[in-house]
Design an enzyme around this catalytic site. Structure first.
Site, PDB file in Angstrom:
ATOM      1  N   GLU A 106       0.794  -1.244   0.000  1.00  0.00           N
ATOM      2  CA  GLU A 106       0.000   0.000   0.000  1.00  0.00           C
ATOM      3  C   GLU A 106       0.820   1.284   0.000  1.00  0.00           C
ATOM      4  O   GLU A 106       0.582   2.181   0.802  1.00  0.00           O
ATOM      5  CB  GLU A 106      -0.974  -0.009   1.188  1.00  0.00           C
ATOM      6  CG  GLU A 106      -1.886  -1.212   1.173  1.00  0.00           C
ATOM      7  CD  GLU A 106      -2.868  -1.247   2.349  1.00  0.00           C
ATOM      8  OE1 GLU A 106      -2.824  -0.359   3.205  1.00  0.00           O
ATOM      9  OE2 GLU A 106      -3.689  -2.180   2.388  1.00  0.00           O
TER      10      GLU A 106
ATOM     11  N   GLU B 242      -5.666 -11.145  -1.306  1.00  0.00           N
ATOM     12  CA  GLU B 242      -6.485 -10.975  -0.087  1.00  0.00           C
ATOM     13  C   GLU B 242      -7.971 -10.978  -0.445  1.00  0.00           C
ATOM     14  O   GLU B 242      -8.737 -10.126   0.025  1.00  0.00           O
ATOM     15  CB  GLU B 242      -6.127  -9.656   0.614  1.00  0.00           C
ATOM     16  CG  GLU B 242      -4.646  -9.487   0.858  1.00  0.00           C
ATOM     17  CD  GLU B 242      -4.299  -8.231   1.654  1.00  0.00           C
ATOM     18  OE1 GLU B 242      -5.204  -7.624   2.237  1.00  0.00           O
ATOM     19  OE2 GLU B 242      -3.115  -7.886   1.678  1.00  0.00           O
TER      20      GLU B 242
ATOM     21  N   ASP C 270      -1.219  -4.085  -3.307  1.00  0.00           N
ATOM     22  CA  ASP C 270      -2.053  -2.901  -3.017  1.00  0.00           C
ATOM     23  C   ASP C 270      -3.526  -3.204  -3.271  1.00  0.00           C
ATOM     24  O   ASP C 270      -3.879  -4.259  -3.825  1.00  0.00           O
ATOM     25  CB  ASP C 270      -1.602  -1.713  -3.871  1.00  0.00           C
ATOM     26  CG  ASP C 270      -1.761  -0.377  -3.128  1.00  0.00           C
ATOM     27  OD1 ASP C 270      -2.720  -0.240  -2.336  1.00  0.00           O
ATOM     28  OD2 ASP C 270      -0.925   0.520  -3.335  1.00  0.00           O
TER      29      ASP C 270
HETATM   30  C1  XIL Z   1      -5.884  -6.652   8.320  1.00  0.00           C
HETATM   31  C2  XIL Z   1      -6.120  -7.747   9.345  1.00  0.00           C
HETATM   32  O1  XIL Z   1      -6.853  -8.794   8.776  1.00  0.00           O
HETATM   33  C3  XIL Z   1      -6.839  -7.165  10.526  1.00  0.00           C
HETATM   34  O2  XIL Z   1      -6.959  -8.149  11.551  1.00  0.00           O
HETATM   35  C4  XIL Z   1      -6.093  -5.956  11.058  1.00  0.00           C
HETATM   36  O3  XIL Z   1      -6.856  -5.332  12.073  1.00  0.00           O
HETATM   37  C5  XIL Z   1      -5.837  -4.940   9.960  1.00  0.00           C
HETATM   38  O4  XIL Z   1      -5.173  -5.585   8.898  1.00  0.00           O
HETATM   39  N1  XIL Z   1      -4.928  -5.170   3.605  1.00  0.00           N
HETATM   40  C6  XIL Z   1      -3.811  -5.786   4.081  1.00  0.00           C
HETATM   41  C7  XIL Z   1      -3.897  -6.630   5.283  1.00  0.00           C
HETATM   42  O5  XIL Z   1      -2.761  -5.741   3.421  1.00  0.00           O
HETATM   43  O6  XIL Z   1      -2.696  -6.648   6.010  1.00  0.00           O
HETATM   44  C8  XIL Z   1      -5.023  -6.205   6.171  1.00  0.00           C
HETATM   45  O7  XIL Z   1      -5.146  -7.125   7.245  1.00  0.00           O
HETATM   46  C9  XIL Z   1      -6.311  -6.124   5.382  1.00  0.00           C
HETATM   47  C10 XIL Z   1      -6.191  -5.106   4.281  1.00  0.00           C
END
Ligand code: XIL
Length: 366
Positions: free
Chosen positions: A163, A269, A206
């Site tokens: 990010e 993700e 990202d």
């Molecule tokens: C998230 C986790 O799942 C949560 O438990 C935490 O509170 C915040 O981070 N993008 C990402 C991840 O790259 O690292 C994030 O994970 C979700 C969004």
């Protein structure tokens, strides 16, 4: 002979018991068939999930589902800087080691998430780094060398920087790292990771790059610059926390443009969200407070289309895999993070497969 039912109540009871028994047996066997099918078993590329390792190993049902469906594993939080180095010189490898031994036991690939992310930078690093940028660059180098070196050959790939662009548009995010080291911190992080493990696949990761083409093009420009300068980037991670109303056409366009770089492409993700969050913690509008059958079916279709697009658009040799971010509506980060109801995962909150699961499976089989 014709029996009058009311004369034989015991027959009725036996019938009901039999039906109940058959239904349960049938449900169990359906469940077993689904689990035996397992997403990973019908996929040509790795299928992963992010997990909280302690929750996983303490929940037999969750673990059974995880093991039957996935052959790649990522830590939701346990491998971020905040967890690995919460205080100066206090490395905390315990959970990362547990993930590695779990993965080893169950034949899963470990994916490292992440090395540098503004949201998971410990306070002590921010305080020290803000006063001394030379120290910060050396710290980053040593941290990456030590961490990636420790798991050399064991962690298949890393989200090296997470990010680094603003949520939308083409600007670099003005993070602590950017403010103190300039945008060169991104290239340097890749260089340091490559020095520590030349075989690891190194990703820039990202969100919104599947829907915001301005952001996507800024990222692609960065990739071109990296290639021209020999910065060792080897993959693009699409977080792909998508919403039901993000058009498939835009997702397809973005995947195609990213694949044209020749880099590995990871859907890193994935979840498919109904409500409209605004990318910020605790922010958004909850349009849906109940999940209807119609919504479940539509979500199943969306999962199927996403998997099919990945298979069709990304050349086989660039298919690093698809990773879900949590895989049940019970555990999903979406609800807590945005503080609203949602049902973004392939299993429901009772750990039963949803139409989303079958959509995913169909997309893989098609
Ligand atoms: C998230 C986790 O799942 C949560 O438990 C935490 O509170 C915040 O981070 N993008 C990402 C991840 O790259 O690292 C994030 O994970 C979700 C969004």
């Amino acid at each position: 002979m014709i029996y009058k039912k009311q004369n034989f109540p015991e027959i009725k009871v036996i019938q009901v018991v039999l039906i109940l028994f058959l239904c349960t047996a049938c449900k169990n066997s359906n469940q077993k068939t689904i689990e035996a099918a397992g997403l990973k078993n019908v996929s040509e590329f790795p299928i992963g999930t992010a997990v909280n390792i302690n929750r996983l190993i303490n929940d037999d049902r969750l673990m059974a589902l995880q093991v039957s469906n996935f052959n790649s594993i990522t830590a939701t939080n346990d491998m971020k800087m905040q967890s690995i180095l919460p205080a100066e010189n206090q490395f905390n490898w315990k959970k990362a080691d547990t993930i590695l031994s779990f993965a080893n036991k169950h034949n899963q690939r470990v994916f490292g998430h992440n090395l540098i992310w503004h949201s998971s930078t410990p306070k002590w690093v921010e305080e020290k780094g803000a006063k001394d940028s030379l120290w910060l660059d050396t710290f980053m180098k040593e941290y990456i060398h030590k961490y990636v070196g420790r798991y050399k050959g064991k962690v298949a790939g890393w989200d090296v920087v997470n990010e680094a662009f603003e949520s939308s548009g083409d600007a670099y995010r003005k993070t602590f790292w950017y403010n103190n080291l300039g945008k060169e911190y991104i290239a340097n992080a890749f260089r340091y990771a490559h020095e520590a493990d030349p075989d690891a696949v190194l990703f820039y990761n990202d969100f919104n790059i599947e829907r915001d083409t301005t952001k996507l093009h800024a990222l692609l420009k960065m990739v071109d610059e990296f290639k021209a300068k020999g910065v060792p980037i080897s993959g693009i991670g699409f977080q792909m926390n998508i919403r039901m109303d993000i058009p498939d056409e835009i997702i397809a366009y973005s995947l195609k443009k990213a694949a044209e770089t020749g880099l590995q492409i990871h859907l890193s993700e994935v979840d498919i969200i109904f409500n409209t969050h605004n990318d910020e913690r605790l922010g958004g509008i909850e349009n849906y407070s109940v999940l209807t059958d119609e919504m479940k079916q539509a979500q199943g279709e969306k999962y199927k289309n996403l998997i099919k697009m990945y298979k069709e658009i990304v050349p086989k040799k660039q298919q690093f895999g698809i990773t879900l971010w949590d895989f049940t509506d019970r555990d999903t980060w979406i609800i807590g993070f945005f503080n609203m109801k949602d049902w973004p995962s392939i299993y429901d909150d009772k750990l039963q497969p949803k139409p989303a699961y079958f959509g995913f499976l169909e997309g893989l089989k098609d």
